[in-house]
Design a protein around this motif. Structure first.
Motif, PDB file in Angstrom:
ATOM      1  N   VAL A  24       0.837  -1.205   0.000  1.00  0.00           N
ATOM      2  CA  VAL A  24       0.000   0.000   0.000  1.00  0.00           C
ATOM      3  C   VAL A  24       0.868   1.248   0.000  1.00  0.00           C
ATOM      4  N   TRP A  25       1.900   1.282   0.863  1.00  0.00           N
ATOM      5  CA  TRP A  25       2.774   2.453   0.901  1.00  0.00           C
ATOM      6  C   TRP A  25       3.559   2.603  -0.401  1.00  0.00           C
ATOM      7  N   ALA A  30       4.494   5.669  -5.258  1.00  0.00           N
ATOM      8  CA  ALA A  30       4.566   5.651  -6.722  1.00  0.00           C
ATOM      9  C   ALA A  30       3.537   6.600  -7.320  1.00  0.00           C
ATOM     10  N   GLY A  31       2.351   6.648  -6.742  1.00  0.00           N
ATOM     11  CA  GLY A  31       1.325   7.564  -7.222  1.00  0.00           C
ATOM     12  C   GLY A  31       1.727   9.015  -7.058  1.00  0.00           C
ATOM     13  N   ILE A  32       2.347   9.349  -5.936  1.00  0.00           N
ATOM     14  CA  ILE A  32       2.806  10.722  -5.708  1.00  0.00           C
ATOM     15  C   ILE A  32       3.898  11.094  -6.697  1.00  0.00           C
ATOM     16  N   VAL A  33       4.861  10.186  -6.903  1.00  0.00           N
ATOM     17  CA  VAL A  33       5.951  10.453  -7.852  1.00  0.00           C
ATOM     18  C   VAL A  33       5.404  10.649  -9.264  1.00  0.00           C
ATOM     19  N   LEU A  34       4.496   9.791  -9.691  1.00  0.00           N
ATOM     20  CA  LEU A  34       3.917   9.924 -11.029  1.00  0.00           C
ATOM     21  C   LEU A  34       3.109  11.204 -11.165  1.00  0.00           C
ATOM     22  N   ALA A  35       2.387  11.594 -10.121  1.00  0.00           N
ATOM     23  CA  ALA A  35       1.614  12.832 -10.165  1.00  0.00           C
ATOM     24  C   ALA A  35       2.531  14.040 -10.280  1.00  0.00           C
ATOM     25  N   ILE A  36       3.639  14.030  -9.558  1.00  0.00           N
ATOM     26  CA  ILE A  36       4.594  15.143  -9.639  1.00  0.00           C
ATOM     27  C   ILE A  36       5.206  15.213 -11.023  1.00  0.00           C
TER      28      ILE A  36
END
Length: 86
Positions: A24-25, A30-36
């Motif tokens: 989950v973490w 990964a979601g935060i990195v891709l969003a940035i």
């Protein structure tokens, strides 16, 4: 018969929960990195554009001639001028 306080998973349950928490973490990070990266827009390093080396002035001039943007006389005149100022 129940173990402890009614938890019947034992060590396997704790291991599974630990693995799921790590997954989950990892997905959150990964979601935060891709969003940035997505919101940051395209980046170009100095001297490079889209992963290709920066073209020289003569290469750019030859490309413009090949596309028909300039005629042969203008190509020769500009190429001579570029070679003269090297």
């Amino acid at each position: 018969m129940m173990y402890g306080d009614g938890w019947m998973w034992g060590w396997g349950g704790w291991a599974l929960m630990s693995i799921m928490m790590v997954l989950v973490w990892a997905l959150v990070i990964a979601g935060i990195v891709l969003a940035i990266r997505f919101l940051g827009g395209p980046r170009q390093s100095a001297g490079r554009s889209h992963g290709y080396p920066k073209s020289s002035a003569e290469d750019l001039l030859a490309e413009r001639f090949a596309r028909g943007e300039i005629d042969e006389d203008e190509y020769r005149r500009r190429a001579a001028l570029l070679r003269e100022h090297r």
